[in-house]
Scaffold this motif. Structure first.
Motif, PDB file in Angstrom:
ATOM      1  N   ASP A  27      15.385  24.718  28.878  1.00 32.91           N
ATOM      2  CA  ASP A  27      14.802  23.530  28.767  1.00 32.91           C
ATOM      3  C   ASP A  27      14.552  22.570  30.023  1.00 32.91           C
ATOM      4  OD1 ASP A  27      17.364  22.870  29.327  1.00 32.91           O
ATOM      5  OD2 ASP A  27      18.242  22.121  27.424  1.00 32.91           O
ATOM      6  N   GLY A  28      15.219  23.265  31.133  1.00 36.00           N
ATOM      7  CA  GLY A  28      15.059  22.782  32.409  1.00 36.00           C
ATOM      8  C   GLY A  28      16.056  21.546  32.804  1.00 36.00           C
ATOM      9  N   ASP A  29      16.988  21.308  31.838  1.00 35.15           N
ATOM     10  CA  ASP A  29      17.991  20.174  31.997  1.00 35.15           C
ATOM     11  C   ASP A  29      19.215  20.667  32.736  1.00 35.15           C
ATOM     12  OD1 ASP A  29      15.827  18.405  30.790  1.00 35.15           O
ATOM     13  OD2 ASP A  29      16.965  18.557  28.792  1.00 35.15           O
ATOM     14  N   ARG A  30      19.568  21.754  32.483  1.00 34.32           N
ATOM     15  CA  ARG A  30      20.736  22.439  32.816  1.00 34.32           C
ATOM     16  C   ARG A  30      20.615  23.560  33.684  1.00 34.32           C
ATOM     17  NH1 ARG A  30      23.593  23.303  27.487  1.00 34.32           N
ATOM     18  NH2 ARG A  30      21.234  23.589  26.823  1.00 34.32           N
ATOM     19  N   VAL A  31      21.798  24.128  34.212  1.00 37.72           N
ATOM     20  CA  VAL A  31      21.600  25.430  34.878  1.00 37.72           C
ATOM     21  C   VAL A  31      22.574  26.476  34.384  1.00 37.72           C
ATOM     22  CG1 VAL A  31      20.724  24.333  37.274  1.00 37.72           C
ATOM     23  CG2 VAL A  31      23.403  24.601  36.784  1.00 37.72           C
ATOM     24  N   ARG A  32      22.236  27.852  34.597  1.00 33.08           N
ATOM     25  CA  ARG A  32      23.130  28.812  34.282  1.00 33.08           C
ATOM     26  C   ARG A  32      23.826  29.148  35.522  1.00 33.08           C
ATOM     27  NH1 ARG A  32      19.583  33.090  32.278  1.00 33.08           N
ATOM     28  NH2 ARG A  32      18.075  32.038  33.328  1.00 33.08           N
ATOM     29  N   VAL A  33      25.027  29.357  35.630  1.00 32.10           N
ATOM     30  CA  VAL A  33      25.754  29.693  36.744  1.00 32.10           C
ATOM     31  C   VAL A  33      26.269  31.169  36.458  1.00 32.10           C
ATOM     32  CG1 VAL A  33      27.754  29.249  38.450  1.00 32.10           C
ATOM     33  CG2 VAL A  33      26.046  27.142  37.772  1.00 32.10           C
ATOM     34  N   TYR A  34      26.238  32.110  37.221  1.00 31.46           N
ATOM     35  CA  TYR A  34      26.689  33.453  37.048  1.00 31.46           C
ATOM     36  C   TYR A  34      27.610  33.678  38.160  1.00 31.46           C
ATOM     37  CZ  TYR A  34      23.299  34.062  33.275  1.00 31.46           C
ATOM     38  OH  TYR A  34      22.568  34.188  32.279  1.00 31.46           O
ATOM     39  N   VAL A  35      28.922  34.214  37.862  1.00 28.30           N
ATOM     40  CA  VAL A  35      30.050  34.476  38.984  1.00 28.30           C
ATOM     41  C   VAL A  35      30.568  35.797  38.700  1.00 28.30           C
ATOM     42  CG1 VAL A  35      31.820  33.610  40.403  1.00 28.30           C
ATOM     43  CG2 VAL A  35      30.106  31.835  39.429  1.00 28.30           C
ATOM     44  N   THR A  36      30.586  36.653  39.550  1.00 28.78           N
ATOM     45  CA  THR A  36      31.265  38.032  39.320  1.00 28.78           C
ATOM     46  C   THR A  36      32.830  37.552  39.755  1.00 28.78           C
ATOM     47  OG1 THR A  36      30.664  38.765  41.734  1.00 28.78           O
ATOM     48  CG2 THR A  36      29.432  39.656  39.507  1.00 28.78           C
ATOM     49  N   ALA A  37      33.653  37.864  39.157  1.00 27.93           N
ATOM     50  CA  ALA A  37      35.209  37.644  39.327  1.00 27.93           C
ATOM     51  C   ALA A  37      36.127  38.670  38.870  1.00 27.93           C
ATOM     52  CB  ALA A  37      35.580  36.064  38.459  1.00 27.93           C
ATOM     53  N   GLU A  38      37.321  38.733  39.557  1.00 28.65           N
ATOM     54  CA  GLU A  38      38.355  39.389  39.214  1.00 28.65           C
ATOM     55  C   GLU A  38      39.709  38.458  39.488  1.00 28.65           C
ATOM     56  OE1 GLU A  38      39.581  42.612  41.864  1.00 28.65           O
ATOM     57  OE2 GLU A  38      37.354  42.111  42.803  1.00 28.65           O
ATOM     58  N   GLN A  39      40.567  39.097  38.446  1.00 25.59           N
ATOM     59  CA  GLN A  39      42.079  38.471  38.647  1.00 25.59           C
ATOM     60  C   GLN A  39      42.546  38.569  40.123  1.00 25.59           C
ATOM     61  OE1 GLN A  39      42.372  36.480  36.339  1.00 25.59           O
ATOM     62  NE2 GLN A  39      43.964  37.364  35.008  1.00 25.59           N
ATOM     63  N   ARG A  40      43.215  37.467  40.543  1.00 30.53           N
ATOM     64  CA  ARG A  40      43.849  37.662  41.936  1.00 30.53           C
ATOM     65  C   ARG A  40      45.172  38.018  41.842  1.00 30.53           C
ATOM     66  NH1 ARG A  40      42.826  31.748  44.172  1.00 30.53           N
ATOM     67  NH2 ARG A  40      40.742  31.993  44.960  1.00 30.53           N
ATOM     68  N   PRO A  41      45.250  38.916  42.794  1.00 22.55           N
ATOM     69  CA  PRO A  41      46.835  39.847  42.552  1.00 22.55           C
ATOM     70  C   PRO A  41      47.740  38.545  42.953  1.00 22.55           C
ATOM     71  CG  PRO A  41      45.510  40.308  44.777  1.00 22.55           C
ATOM     72  CD  PRO A  41      44.603  39.713  43.998  1.00 22.55           C
ATOM     73  N   SER A  42      48.895  38.678  42.478  1.00 21.59           N
ATOM     74  CA  SER A  42      49.630  37.450  42.571  1.00 21.59           C
ATOM     75  C   SER A  42      50.637  37.850  43.736  1.00 21.59           C
ATOM     76  CB  SER A  42      50.585  37.204  41.292  1.00 21.59           C
ATOM     77  OG  SER A  42      49.867  36.750  40.195  1.00 21.59           O
ATOM     78  N   HIS A  43      51.250  36.790  43.949  1.00 23.79           N
ATOM     79  CA  HIS A  43      52.296  37.244  45.202  1.00 23.79           C
ATOM     80  C   HIS A  43      53.497  36.819  45.026  1.00 23.79           C
ATOM     81  CE1 HIS A  43      48.615  38.088  47.694  1.00 23.79           C
ATOM     82  NE2 HIS A  43      48.178  37.006  47.278  1.00 23.79           N
ATOM     83  N   TRP A  44      54.140  37.240  43.582  1.00 27.63           N
ATOM     84  CA  TRP A  44      55.195  36.780  43.446  1.00 27.63           C
ATOM     85  C   TRP A  44      56.272  37.586  44.020  1.00 27.63           C
ATOM     86  CZ3 TRP A  44      54.827  32.411  41.182  1.00 27.63           C
ATOM     87  CH2 TRP A  44      53.618  32.118  40.299  1.00 27.63           C
ATOM     88  N   PRO A  45      57.268  37.206  44.165  1.00 22.32           N
ATOM     89  CA  PRO A  45      58.394  37.896  44.627  1.00 22.32           C
ATOM     90  C   PRO A  45      58.688  39.261  43.492  1.00 22.32           C
ATOM     91  CG  PRO A  45      59.369  35.990  44.654  1.00 22.32           C
ATOM     92  CD  PRO A  45      58.155  35.791  43.950  1.00 22.32           C
ATOM     93  N   ALA A  46      58.940  40.407  44.176  1.00 19.59           N
ATOM     94  CA  ALA A  46      59.227  41.603  43.107  1.00 19.59           C
ATOM     95  C   ALA A  46      60.464  41.292  42.468  1.00 19.59           C
ATOM     96  CB  ALA A  46      59.559  42.788  44.081  1.00 19.59           C
ATOM     97  N   PRO A  47      60.613  41.831  41.292  1.00 20.76           N
ATOM     98  CA  PRO A  47      62.046  41.406  40.576  1.00 20.76           C
ATOM     99  C   PRO A  47      63.162  41.982  41.314  1.00 20.76           C
ATOM    100  CG  PRO A  47      60.579  42.226  39.119  1.00 20.76           C
ATOM    101  CD  PRO A  47      59.686  42.458  40.587  1.00 20.76           C
ATOM    102  N   GLU A  48      63.050  42.968  42.176  1.00 25.68           N
ATOM    103  CA  GLU A  48      64.246  43.675  42.717  1.00 25.68           C
ATOM    104  C   GLU A  48      64.635  42.703  43.994  1.00 25.68           C
ATOM    105  OE1 GLU A  48      61.220  45.387  42.358  1.00 25.68           O
ATOM    106  OE2 GLU A  48      61.704  46.604  40.635  1.00 25.68           O
ATOM    107  N   ALA A  49      63.702  42.101  44.513  1.00 18.98           N
ATOM    108  CA  ALA A  49      63.950  41.171  45.562  1.00 18.98           C
ATOM    109  C   ALA A  49      64.348  39.807  45.184  1.00 18.98           C
ATOM    110  CB  ALA A  49      62.682  40.902  46.542  1.00 18.98           C
ATOM    111  N   ALA A  50      63.647  39.301  44.102  1.00 21.73           N
ATOM    112  CA  ALA A  50      64.138  37.994  43.492  1.00 21.73           C
ATOM    113  C   ALA A  50      65.533  37.980  43.052  1.00 21.73           C
ATOM    114  CB  ALA A  50      63.226  37.487  42.331  1.00 21.73           C
ATOM    115  N   TYR A  51      66.027  39.036  42.261  1.00 26.44           N
ATOM    116  CA  TYR A  51      67.300  39.144  41.975  1.00 26.44           C
ATOM    117  C   TYR A  51      68.261  39.996  42.334  1.00 26.44           C
ATOM    118  CZ  TYR A  51      64.579  37.325  37.908  1.00 26.44           C
ATOM    119  OH  TYR A  51      63.761  36.681  37.125  1.00 26.44           O
ATOM    120  N   ALA A  52      68.250  40.324  43.739  1.00 21.14           N
ATOM    121  CA  ALA A  52      68.921  41.073  44.631  1.00 21.14           C
ATOM    122  C   ALA A  52      70.382  40.409  44.595  1.00 21.14           C
ATOM    123  CB  ALA A  52      68.453  41.303  46.018  1.00 21.14           C
ATOM    124  N   LYS A  53      70.381  39.324  44.824  1.00 19.19           N
ATOM    125  CA  LYS A  53      71.676  38.552  45.113  1.00 19.19           C
ATOM    126  C   LYS A  53      72.099  37.877  43.599  1.00 19.19           C
ATOM    127  CE  LYS A  53      70.725  37.176  49.666  1.00 19.19           C
ATOM    128  NZ  LYS A  53      70.760  35.937  50.449  1.00 19.19           N
TER     129      LYS A  53
END
Length: 169
Positions: free
Chosen positions: A36-62
Motif C-alpha cells: 500500500d506504500g504507507d508503511r515499510v517492511r523491516v527485515y533483520v537477521t538476528a540471534e540471541q546474545r550470549p549472556s555474561h552471567w557469572p557461572a554458577p560455580e563462581a556465583a555460589y563459590a562462597k
C-alpha cells in the motif's frame, strides 16, 4: 539465527531497528515499502546474545551449604513477613532454589525446582525494580532487573546479584 520482520510506519523504522539491536545480535537490515506504500517492511537477521552471567560455580563459590541456607531461609521468612531484610531474603531464597534446580538438572531429576527458582528470581527482580535502584544499587554487572537479558534469564540475574552480595559479606 533467525529473521525478524516488522511492518511499521517509515518514521518508526529506525527506532524499531535500534530496539532490536539492543536486544539481539543483529545483522544486515533490509527495508522495503509495503504494497500500500504507507508503511515499510523491516527485515533483520538476528540471534540471541550470549549472556555474561557469572557461572554458577563462581556465583555460589562462597555460599553456605544448601542445608544451611534452607535453615536461614526458614528463619528469614518470619523477618521478611515483618518487612525486615526483604531483599536479602528473596536474594538468598532465589539463589537457594537456583542451586537446587542446578543440582536437579545435573542429575537429570525432574521436579519443580527450576520453575520455583524462576518465580523467586522474578520476585527479586520486582523488588529491585520497585526500589528504583540505579546501576550502583545493583551488582556491578551490566544487567538491571528490567534488562532484556534479565527478563529472559531471571536465574542469571540472581547469580549476578548473589555473587556481588556474597563478596561483600
Amino acid at each position: 539465527m533467525f529473521e525478524i520482520r516488522v511492518i511499521c510506519a517509515p518514521a518508526e523504522a529506525d527506532t524499531v531497528t535500534q530496539a532490536l539491536a539492543e536486544t539481539f545480535t543483529t545483522g544486515a537490515v533490509r527495508q522495503y515499502p509495503t504494497r500500500d506504500g504507507d508503511r515499510v517492511r523491516v527485515y533483520v537477521t538476528a540471534e540471541q546474545r550470549p549472556s555474561h552471567w557469572p557461572a554458577p560455580e563462581a556465583a555460589y563459590a562462597k555460599a553456605p551449604s544448601i542445608i544451611s541456607e534452607i535453615g536461614w531461609t526458614a528463619r528469614g521468612a518470619r523477618d521478611c513477613l515483618r518487612g525486615i531484610q526483604v531483599r536479602e531474603f528473596w536474594l538468598r531464597k532465589s539463589a537457594l532454589l537456583d542451586r537446587i534446580a542446578l543440582d536437579d538438572e545435573h542429575h537429570a531429576v525432574s521436579g519443580e525446582a527450576a520453575r520455583l527458582a524462576v518465580e523467586a528470581a522474578r520476585r527479586l527482580m520486582e523488588l529491585d525494580d520497585a526500589a528504583g535502584l540505579g546501576p550502583s544499587g545493583y551488582a556491578d554487572g551490566p544487567y538491571t532487573p528490567d534488562h532484556p537479558d534479565s527478563v529472559r534469564e531471571p536465574r542469571g540475574y540472581v547469580r549476578q546479584e548473589y555473587a556481588v552480595w556474597i563478596g561483600k559479606q
